[in-house]
Design a protein around this motif. Sequence first.
Motif, mmCIF file in Angstrom:
data_model
loop_
_atom_site.group_PDB
_atom_site.id
_atom_site.type_symbol
_atom_site.label_atom_id
_atom_site.label_comp_id
_atom_site.label_asym_id
_atom_site.label_seq_id
_atom_site.Cartn_x
_atom_site.Cartn_y
_atom_site.Cartn_z
ATOM 1 N N ARG A 42 47.677 30.282 41.809
ATOM 2 C CA ARG A 42 47.658 28.876 42.232
ATOM 3 C C ARG A 42 48.603 27.968 41.444
ATOM 4 O O ARG A 42 48.693 26.779 41.749
ATOM 5 C CB ARG A 42 46.235 28.301 42.192
ATOM 6 N N ILE A 43 49.308 28.480 40.447
ATOM 7 C CA ILE A 43 50.266 27.631 39.739
ATOM 8 C C ILE A 43 51.446 27.296 40.643
ATOM 9 O O ILE A 43 51.997 26.184 40.593
ATOM 10 C CB ILE A 43 50.734 28.321 38.443
ATOM 11 N N SER A 44 51.816 28.235 41.493
ATOM 12 C CA SER A 44 52.932 27.975 42.407
ATOM 13 C C SER A 44 52.612 26.852 43.388
ATOM 14 O O SER A 44 53.524 26.187 43.899
ATOM 15 C CB SER A 44 53.298 29.247 43.171
ATOM 16 N N LEU A 69 51.125 24.524 32.575
ATOM 17 C CA LEU A 69 50.384 25.749 32.862
ATOM 18 C C LEU A 69 51.264 26.984 32.706
ATOM 19 O O LEU A 69 50.802 28.026 32.213
ATOM 20 C CB LEU A 69 49.816 25.687 34.281
ATOM 21 N N ALA A 70 52.531 26.879 33.100
ATOM 22 C CA ALA A 70 53.441 28.010 32.921
ATOM 23 C C ALA A 70 53.617 28.325 31.443
ATOM 24 O O ALA A 70 53.722 29.495 31.052
ATOM 25 C CB ALA A 70 54.791 27.708 33.566
ATOM 26 N N GLY A 71 53.638 27.283 30.603
ATOM 27 C CA GLY A 71 53.726 27.516 29.158
ATOM 28 C C GLY A 71 52.500 28.212 28.618
ATOM 29 O O GLY A 71 52.607 29.097 27.751
ATOM 30 N N ALA A 117 46.428 18.602 43.770
ATOM 31 C CA ALA A 117 47.142 18.941 42.537
ATOM 32 C C ALA A 117 46.243 18.762 41.323
ATOM 33 O O ALA A 117 46.250 19.588 40.399
ATOM 34 C CB ALA A 117 48.389 18.077 42.404
ATOM 35 N N LEU A 118 45.436 17.697 41.308
ATOM 36 C CA LEU A 118 44.541 17.454 40.178
ATOM 37 C C LEU A 118 43.490 18.545 40.070
ATOM 38 O O LEU A 118 43.216 19.054 38.967
ATOM 39 C CB LEU A 118 43.875 16.085 40.334
ATOM 40 N N VAL A 119 42.897 18.928 41.196
ATOM 41 C CA VAL A 119 41.867 19.979 41.181
ATOM 42 C C VAL A 119 42.454 21.303 40.707
ATOM 43 O O VAL A 119 41.861 22.004 39.872
ATOM 44 C CB VAL A 119 41.238 20.118 42.584
ATOM 45 N N VAL A 120 43.627 21.653 41.224
ATOM 46 C CA VAL A 120 44.267 22.914 40.824
ATOM 47 C C VAL A 120 44.600 22.902 39.337
ATOM 48 O O VAL A 120 44.364 23.888 38.622
ATOM 49 C CB VAL A 120 45.540 23.160 41.660
ATOM 50 N N PHE A 121 45.136 21.788 38.852
ATOM 51 C CA PHE A 121 45.519 21.719 37.446
ATOM 52 C C PHE A 121 44.302 21.856 36.532
ATOM 53 O O PHE A 121 44.341 22.615 35.552
ATOM 54 C CB PHE A 121 46.231 20.400 37.162
ATOM 55 N N VAL A 122 43.228 21.131 36.840
ATOM 56 C CA VAL A 122 42.029 21.188 35.989
ATOM 57 C C VAL A 122 41.435 22.588 35.991
ATOM 58 O O VAL A 122 41.075 23.139 34.935
ATOM 59 C CB VAL A 122 40.996 20.144 36.455
ATOM 60 N N GLU A 123 41.338 23.197 37.173
ATOM 61 C CA GLU A 123 40.758 24.545 37.253
ATOM 62 C C GLU A 123 41.589 25.569 36.493
ATOM 63 O O GLU A 123 41.055 26.390 35.741
ATOM 64 C CB GLU A 123 40.650 24.939 38.725
ATOM 65 N N ARG A 124 42.908 25.518 36.652
ATOM 66 C CA ARG A 124 43.786 26.464 35.966
ATOM 67 C C ARG A 124 43.810 26.222 34.459
ATOM 68 O O ARG A 124 43.847 27.170 33.672
ATOM 69 C CB ARG A 124 45.204 26.364 36.524
ATOM 70 N N ALA A 125 43.803 24.957 34.060
ATOM 71 C CA ALA A 125 43.824 24.641 32.626
ATOM 72 C C ALA A 125 42.565 25.160 31.945
ATOM 73 O O ALA A 125 42.629 25.745 30.853
ATOM 74 C CB ALA A 125 43.980 23.143 32.419
ATOM 75 N N LEU A 126 41.410 24.970 32.586
ATOM 76 C CA LEU A 126 40.160 25.471 32.014
ATOM 77 C C LEU A 126 40.143 26.997 31.987
ATOM 78 O O LEU A 126 39.693 27.610 31.012
ATOM 79 C CB LEU A 126 38.972 24.942 32.810
#
Length: 214
Positions: free
Chosen positions: A110-112, A180-182, A26-35
Motif C-alpha cells: 500500500r505504499i505505492s 514510509l519508504a525510508g 492517504a491519511l488512513v494508509v499512512f497511519v496504518e503503514r506507519a504503525l
Amino acid sequence: MTAFSYSVFVRGGPVMWLLVALGVTALVVFVERALFLHRGQIRSTEFLNGIKNLLQKDRLMEALTLCEETPGPVAKLVKAGLRHAQDDEPAMRFAVQEAALAELPVLERRISSLAAIAQIAPLLGLLGTLLGMIQTFWYFNQGGSYATPQALAGGMWEALLTAAAGLVVAIPAHLGRHFLAGRVRALVQDMEWVGNELLRYLSLDHRKDGGRAP
C-alpha cells in the motif's frame, strides 16, 4: 468546519469532494503503514544476541519460541535460519533469502498507493482549474459586455481552490510516501545484517561450539 470555511469549500465545486476523499485515503494508509512498520522495528542487535545465547545453551526450542513471539520481519528471518541450522551453508542462505523475499511485499504493501495519490491529486486540481476557467468564460460569454465581477467570481473561486487543494493533498502524500519508504529501507538493512550475522554464526561459531542440530 465553520460556515465560512464550508462556504469557501463548496465554491471549489465537485472536484473538491474527490480531493477530500483522496486526502482521507492517504491519511488512513499512512497511519496504518506507519504503525505497522513501527511494530516491526526491533532492536536487532539485542534480539540476535539473545538468540545466540539460547543456542549456546542448546535451547533451540526457546529460540524458536522467541522468534514466534517477536513481531517483525527480522524475527521471521531468524526463524527461517534456525529451522535449517542443520543444513549446509547454501541451504541456510537460501532459506533466509526466501524468507526475506516473502517479507518484502508485506513491508511495501500500500505504499505505492500514496505515490499514486500524490500524482493524481495535482491532476484533479488541474481539472478543477480548467473547469473553473471554462465556467468563467461561459459566464463572460453569456453576459456579453455587461458581465459582472460577481458572475465571474464563481469560476475563479473553483479554479483557484481546486488547484490549491490538489497541492495540499499531493505534498503530504508525497512526503508520507518518502517517510514510509525510508522506514522500509531501514528494516531491509536490519534484515540483511541479521541474516548475514545469523548465517555466519550458524555455519561457523555455533558448529565449532558443538551446537546440536534442530
